[in-house]
Design an enzyme around this catalytic site. Structure first.
Site, PDB file in Angstrom:
ATOM      1  N   ASP A 174      -3.981  -8.244  -3.591  1.00  0.00           N
ATOM      2  CA  ASP A 174      -3.111  -7.241  -4.205  1.00  0.00           C
ATOM      3  C   ASP A 174      -3.480  -7.064  -5.689  1.00  0.00           C
ATOM      4  O   ASP A 174      -4.259  -7.837  -6.251  1.00  0.00           O
ATOM      5  CB  ASP A 174      -1.654  -7.709  -4.053  1.00  0.00           C
ATOM      6  CG  ASP A 174      -0.738  -6.580  -3.620  1.00  0.00           C
ATOM      7  OD1 ASP A 174      -1.014  -5.432  -3.996  1.00  0.00           O
ATOM      8  OD2 ASP A 174       0.259  -6.855  -2.926  1.00  0.00           O
ATOM      9  N   ASP A 229       2.488   1.989  -0.945  1.00  0.00           N
ATOM     10  CA  ASP A 229       2.998   1.414   0.301  1.00  0.00           C
ATOM     11  C   ASP A 229       3.562   2.473   1.243  1.00  0.00           C
ATOM     12  O   ASP A 229       4.247   3.405   0.822  1.00  0.00           O
ATOM     13  CB  ASP A 229       4.085   0.383  -0.008  1.00  0.00           C
ATOM     14  CG  ASP A 229       3.509  -0.859  -0.667  1.00  0.00           C
ATOM     15  OD1 ASP A 229       2.285  -0.883  -0.929  1.00  0.00           O
ATOM     16  OD2 ASP A 229       4.271  -1.804  -0.915  1.00  0.00           O
TER      17      ASP A 229
HETATM   18  C1  GLA Z   1       2.253  -4.613  -2.419  1.00  0.00           C
HETATM   19  C2  GLA Z   1       1.360  -4.285  -1.223  1.00  0.00           C
HETATM   20  C3  GLA Z   1       2.142  -4.464   0.069  1.00  0.00           C
HETATM   21  C4  GLA Z   1       2.669  -5.872   0.173  1.00  0.00           C
HETATM   22  C5  GLA Z   1       3.526  -6.177  -1.067  1.00  0.00           C
HETATM   23  C6  GLA Z   1       3.949  -7.632  -1.127  1.00  0.00           C
HETATM   24  O1  GLA Z   1       3.303  -3.717  -2.540  1.00  0.00           O
HETATM   25  O2  GLA Z   1       0.878  -2.973  -1.327  1.00  0.00           O
HETATM   26  O3  GLA Z   1       1.338  -4.157   1.185  1.00  0.00           O
HETATM   27  O4  GLA Z   1       1.594  -6.773   0.249  1.00  0.00           O
HETATM   28  O5  GLA Z   1       2.804  -5.906  -2.261  1.00  0.00           O
HETATM   29  O6  GLA Z   1       4.715  -7.862  -2.273  1.00  0.00           O
END
Ligand code: GLA
Length: 529
Positions: A174, A229
């Site tokens: 991430d 997301d």
């Molecule tokens: C980010 C990523 C998600 C998930 C969250 C976890 O938002 O894009 O897919 O892994 O972090 O906190």
């Protein structure tokens, strides 16, 4: 809680920047975006991983952080097997952000034994012994997004060594809490650290499109998130998922074997979507050669969700060895035609997506989907599993609201499925208890659930230590790796090898993703020569 909210808010703010970013970068590029202008896939050429889009499951979309425990991940791994998803090619399973490790005083990562009593290595072994592959999660900044786990910044080499010791096969990295870091340098360093750790892994970059990873990440990893997301934990959002599909399709020129645009884990089977929407999203992900990472609760699926996620004819389009990403050919606002996806046997995939309410009726002309106007073609409906034709000039389709017509079109009345590999295990564990030399054997059975017979797997001799030899027996769809350990002269202690084998897809002649498995040998006492 507040911190988490802030992280999620800043991520949704990113969506806006991102969509603008995508447009900007494409309009600034001289001429049409072309994969030739971009760095070659260095990573996948060396490790042979992810030459078709990775398939698996990650917990974040449905569970968020709290519920993730060893028990949950093991139950999901079992459900992957019993639902038939493993037989359809899904293999990677593990943790997302879920407090599974912390950093010890000696800089090393330590498993959270309260949540993961077997430790992260123990969980990895359990996953491997089910014939599945182990996925883990970390962050390129100082902390993960929730701030609950340490990030890799300043610890890149130690952390990648820890992931290798836990035997991860896939690492999602991430981009939270990375203020002031240079994105290309940071992910390059992490790629270097992964190679130095000596265990090939699918490297999944997760910067939500920040830094335009499609331009450079193929030289570092195997896939990169292109958007923010797809949902907040627990609830799918149809409009958001559709927006993401349309942002991701614009990047089709950058995808190919070993380097994939990732429009995020799927929301198929999650609360908030109808059956038709589930089917449409799955079709869009397959049409875009996206990694197929399920994000729903696999322990609690309707028959319809299972049928969608395991539709081999749709998966065949996603897993096609040519690795082309389909894209929008035209879009009138309500109806879009997606094509640009030649397949390994000379056929082509096409998709009509109707975002309106009642029914759209239209004719697809052969030139629009890559054939000649004069061709007479067979059309396979990948959801009804019916073939019609030969059709001259084009085909008429009718599509209901939020639905798709997902088609495979061919000069032949045959629609073969490319190789889909399934192993009975990815871990061979052997034990030599005596001091007299002996030969021990353990097997890994690999079955191709696709249509073609495969040539024999070629074992990479460089992956074999002197105590191990491997013979491949069987032929075609079912082949077995017979691992023979010779203990003569071995000293007491643990031994480990990671075996690599390679193959080619026989119809297209394209290399297939390399197959890796672990062999553990425990030698209880010194063995005579
Ligand atoms: C980010 C990523 C998600 C998930 C969250 C976890 O938002 O894009 O897919 O892994 O972090 O906190």
């Amino acid at each position: 809680m507040t911190l988490k909210k802030t992280a999620l808010c800043s991520i949704s703010a990113l969506l806006i920047i991102l969509v603008t970013g995508v447009t900007l970068s494409l309009t600034l590029a001289p001429g049409p975006a072309s994969a030739q202008n971009h760095p070659p896939r260095v990573h996948a050429d060396a490790d042979g991983l992810a030459l078709t889009p990775p398939m698996g499951w990650y917990p974040w979309n449905i569970f968020g952080e709290e519920p993730q425990t060893e028990k949950l991940i093991k139950e999901i791994a079992d459900a992957l097997v019993t639902s038939g998803m493993k037989d359809a090619g899904y293999a990677y399973v593990g943790q997302d952000e879920g407090i599974c490790f912390s950093r010890g005083p000696d800089r090393k990562l330590i498993s959270n034994l309260a949540r993961y009593p077997s430790g992260l290595r123990g969980l990895g072994d359990a996953i491997h012994s089910k014939g599945l592959k182990y996925a883990l999660y970390t962050d390129a900044g100082s902390k993960t997004c929730s701030t609950a786990m340490p990030g890799t910044k300043g610890y890149e080499f130690e952390d990648m060594r820890a992931f290798a010791e836990w035997r991860a096969d896939y690492i999602k990295i991430d981009w939270c809490n990375s203020e002031g870091q240079d994105i290309v340098k940071t992910y390059s360093l992490l790629g270097e650290a992964q190679r130095a750790a000596g265990r090939p892994v699918v490297h999944s970059l997760c910067s939500w499109g920040e830094g335009y990873p499609w331009k450079w990440a193929g030289a570092i990893g195997h896939m990169w998130r292109t958007t923010s997301d797809i949902c907040g934990p627990g609830q799918a959002d149809w409009a958001r998922a559709v927006r993401i599909a349309f942002a991701n399709e614009k990047l089709s020129a950058f995808a190919g074997p070993g380097r994939w645009n990732d429009p995020d884990m799927m929301v198929v089977g999650m609360p908030g979507l109808s059956e038709v929407q589930n089917r449409s999203l799955f079709s869009l992900w397959c049409m875009m050669a996206s990694p197929l990472i399920a994000g729903n609760d696999l322990r609690d699926m309707t028959r319809s969700t299972i049928d969608i996620l395991t539709n081999l004819e749709a998966i065949a389009v996603d897993q096609d060895p040519l690795g082309a990403q389909g894209h929008v050919v035209w879009n009138d606002g309500d109806v879009s035609l997606w094509a640009g996806k030649p397949l390994f046997d000379g056929s082509r995939a096409a998709l009509v997506f109707f975002q309106g309410k009642s029914k759209a009726r239209l004719r697809i002309a052969w030139e629009e989907v890559g054939f000649a106007a004069a061709d007479e073609l067979y059309v396979r409906n990948l959801w009804t599993h019916e073939t019609t034709g030969p059709h001259a000039g084009g085909v008429d389709v009718a599509v209901g609201g939020s639905d798709v017509a997902f088609l495979r079109i061919s000069k032949k009345n045959e629609f073969p499925i490319p190789p889909i590999l399934v192993a009975d295990t990815y871990l061979v564990s052997l034990r030599a208890a005596g001091s007299r030399p002996e030969k021990l054997t353990g097997t890994v059975a690999v079955t191709n659930k696709g249509g073609s017979d495969l040539p024999p797997w070629r074992v990479d001799p460089k992956s074999l230590p002197s105590w191990l030899s491997v013979a491949v027996t069987g032929a075609g769809k079912a082949q077995t790796f017979v691992n023979t350990v010779t203990t003569a002269g071995l000293k007491k202690g643990p031994y480990h090898a990671q075996v690599r084998a390679d193959n080619v897809e026989p119809v297209s002649g394209r290399p297939m993703s390399a197959l890796y498995y672990d062999v553990d040998l425990e030698v209880v006492r010194n063995v005579r020569k």
